[in-house]
Every structure is written in structure tokens, then in C-alpha cells.
Design an enzyme around this catalytic site. Structure first.
Site, PDB file in Angstrom:
ATOM      1  N   GLN A 115       0.797  -1.220   0.000  1.00  6.21           N
ATOM      2  CA  GLN A 115       0.000   0.000   0.000  1.00  6.21           C
ATOM      3  C   GLN A 115       0.830   1.270   0.000  1.00  6.21           C
ATOM      4  O   GLN A 115       0.350   2.338  -0.387  1.00  6.21           O
ATOM      5  CB  GLN A 115      -0.938   0.014   1.205  1.00  6.21           C
ATOM      6  N   CYS A 121      -5.231   0.732   3.562  1.00  6.36           N
ATOM      7  CA  CYS A 121      -5.325  -0.708   3.822  1.00  6.36           C
ATOM      8  C   CYS A 121      -6.714  -1.263   3.541  1.00  6.36           C
ATOM      9  O   CYS A 121      -6.868  -2.386   3.050  1.00  6.36           O
ATOM     10  CB  CYS A 121      -4.931  -0.993   5.261  1.00  6.36           C
ATOM     11  N   HIS A 271      -6.437  -0.493  11.103  1.00 13.13           N
ATOM     12  CA  HIS A 271      -5.836  -1.233   9.994  1.00 13.13           C
ATOM     13  C   HIS A 271      -6.801  -2.324   9.548  1.00 13.13           C
ATOM     14  O   HIS A 271      -7.392  -3.017  10.388  1.00 13.13           O
ATOM     15  CB  HIS A 271      -4.506  -1.848  10.430  1.00 13.13           C
TER      16      HIS A 271
END
Length: 339
Positions: A115, A121, A271
């Protein structure tokens, strides 16, 4: 004489410029060196504890980054999973579930991506989930690699925020209302976003031939229901999840990760990743999830990690979902596909 003075002035100017560049270089190197030393101390202290089930290393892609720099450049801002609507209990098979599942063994999990310095993410969790479910339902030869950048650029009306984060369940909904998700080849990743729709380069009326997959929505799993996640992973396919990353996770190397520092709430996740399987450690019998990350294949266990299962570790079960797909959009072999 005048020419000589000009030459002397130019030499003096370039000497100052070079000195400044050298000072900046030394300063930057000093910060990197300090961060690496600090990270090295953290790694050494952790790895010396025989009770830990996982190892850390400074040899991964983030060994030179401080925790503060990592937070600001890689992690997304904490997201509110409590805003996820339409959660459902999964009614699965009554037969006994297998002790070990790994969808990589079926050849339906796409390659680990990177990424970069963008809190994107959730877009990789989204595309990874759709790619896998598409390959399971329609065959991997008909499954293209899909565009994270389209979600970054165009999905902000669905409570996603470009490089500042979002949730896979919201992205699945965006893709449905947008009319589909482009192939990566047609809408490549740039690791940047404005946070609004001003740079959106997708219009289904103009870009219909570039669409690689369509969704009809998202199956949002009941909060904290790890047994349902296990049933879905065993019987349906990979599951997109979000959790809270704390400082040592960026240096993870191998083993079954756990933490007593991370939080487990619906408003703490920073995340998003993709659960592709589960198992139990043969030595200890400890259960774990097998999870695909988006930090490159030089991080962790070839881009994956294992994390403790059955404890809602770091909130991994508070925000779980998987995509509901439309019928495959094309019989053509895509430019890039899951091998």
C-alpha cells in the site's frame, strides 16, 4: 575583474548549498539511525522473552521508521465500526468444521500487494476479498486483479476517507452503487488520494468494459462472533476484518501475534486486512487466524501474519464482513489475473 567576482560569488553560493545538503543528509541519517537503534532495542527485549509466541525483526520494511512516523504514513485514522449497519448472524452448516483451512492452498488468493505511504489498507482488504470470492465462485482464470485506487478516489460518499482510512463493508456498498470495480490494469494504484471525489476517474457508463467485478452488497458479521467468522472462512471464503495495530506489530516477523497493549473496541481499529484461513499451533495447540496484509511480501511471513484466535485479539472480530457478488461480468480472460 567583474567576471572574477561573479565566479567567486557562484563558488561561494554552491559551497553553502552543498553544506546545507550535507547537513540535511547527516541530520536525516541521524534520525534514521536513532529510530533503528530504538527499534532494535524493542526487538531484542521482546525476542529475549521465552513466553512470547511471535518474533520481531528490524530487517523488514519498517525497521528504520519510528512508531510516530509509521502511524502518520501507513496506518489509517481510527475508524468507527459501530457505524456498520445490517449485521447478521451466519447460519452455517451443522457439520464439524475442519481444524485447518487455508484458501491459499486452493489458488484463490491474489498476490500480496504494497500500500505504500497511504492509509489505504481498507481498499486492499476490499479488493483481496472480492478477488478471492470471485475466484471461488467463477474460477481464478476469470478473476482480474482489482483497483484500489478507484475506491480511494471515488468511494468517499460511503464514509471512506481516501488515505485517511475507511472500512471494507462501506467499500463493498460503494462498489454496488457505482456499478462495479475496475480492473487494476485500467485504474492503477498511485498511493495518494484527495479525500473527496474530485479525482474520481470512474463512470460506469463510460468505463463499463473496464469493470472486473460487481457486488450486490456486504454480509456484515455479528460483532465479536469469531465462531461465525470461522464458519464463513471454512464454508464460504476469506473475510475482511479491521483491528488495532500497536507499536510492535510493524516489526512482526513470524509466529502467533498477541498483545496486551491493543484495544478491542469498535472505535479503535486502525488497519484493515483479510483473513484467509485458520489453524492451531502443533506445539501448543493455540488457535490462530491466517491473515493477508498489504505491506509487501518482505514483511512478516511472506506478507502474511498469524494472530491469536478466539480472544477478539486487538478487536479483530468487531468489524468483519465479506462481499456479496453479482454474476461474473465478463467471460474474457483479464489482463492480469489470479495465477
Amino acid at each position: 575583474m567583474k567576471n572574477f567576482q561573479v565566479i567567486v560569488a557562484c563558488i561561494f553560493f554552491f559551497q553553502i548549498l552543498i553544506m546545507r545538503l550535507v547537513i540535511q543528509l547527516i541530520s536525516s541519517f541521524g534520525y534514521v539511525l536513532c529510530d533503528r537503534v530504538e527499534n532494535g532495542a524493542l526487538v531484542a527485549d521482546h525476542n529475549s522473552d521465552p513466553d512470547k509466541d511471535y518474533e520481531l525483526s528490524i530487517d523488514g520494511p519498517f525497521g528504520d521508521l519510528s512508531w510516530e512516523e509509521f502511524q502518520g504514513s501507513v496506518l489509517m485514522a481510527p475508524q468507527d465500526c459501530s457505524a456498520t449497519t445490517g449485521r447478521r448472524e451466519y447460519i452455517g452448516s451443522t457439520s464439524r468444521l475442519p481444524d485447518h483451512v487455508d484458501w491459499r492452498d486452493k489458488g484463490v488468493v491474489s498476490a500480496v500487494k504494497r500500500q505504500g505511504k497511504c492509509g489505504s489498507c481498507y481498499t486492499f482488504s476490499t479488493t483481496g476479498a472480492i478477488e478471492s470470492h470471485h475466484a471461488i465462485q467463477f474460477g481464478n482464470w476469470r478473476t482480474p486483479e482489482l483497483s484500489e485506487q478507484q475506491i480511494l478516489d471515488c468511494g468517499t460518499s460511503f464514509d471512506n476517507h481516501g488515505c485517511n482510512g475507511g472500512l471494507p463493508s462501506h467499500a463493498f456498498e460503494y462498489i454496488h452503487y457505482a456499478g462495479g470495480l475496475s480492473r487494476e490494469f485500467s485504474y492503477p494504484y498511485r498511493a495518494e488520494a484527495t479525500g473527496d471525489n474530485s479525482k474520481c476517474g470512474f463512470d460506469v457508463a463510460r468505463n463499463a468494459t473496464s469493470v472486473g467485478a460487481r457486488t450486490v452488497g456486504s454480509f456484515n458479521i455479528t460483532e465479536n462472533d469469531e465462531e461465525s467468522i470461522r464458519e464463513i472462512v471454512a464454508n464460504v471464503g476469506p473475510v475482511a476484518v479491521a483491528f488495532q495495530v500497536v507499536d510492535d506489530f510493524r516489526l512482526y516477523k513470524k509466529g502467533i501475534y498477541s498483545s496486551d497493549k491493543c484495544k478491542q473496541g469498535t472505535q479503535d481499529v486502525n488497519h484493515a486486512v483479510l483473513i484467509v484461513g485458520y489453524g492451531q499451533a502443533p506445539e501448543t495447540g493455540k488457535p490462530y487466524w491466517i491473515v493477508k496484509n498489504s505491506w509487501g511480501d518482505d514483511w512478516g511471513e511472506d506478507g502474511y501474519f498469524r494472530i491469536a484466535r478466539g480472544k477478539n485479539m486487538c478487536g479483530i472480530a468487531v468489524c468483519a464482513s465479506y462481499p456479496l457478488l453479482e454474476k461474473t461480468v465478463s467471460d474474457e480472460t483479464p489482463e492480469t489475473y489470479i495465477a
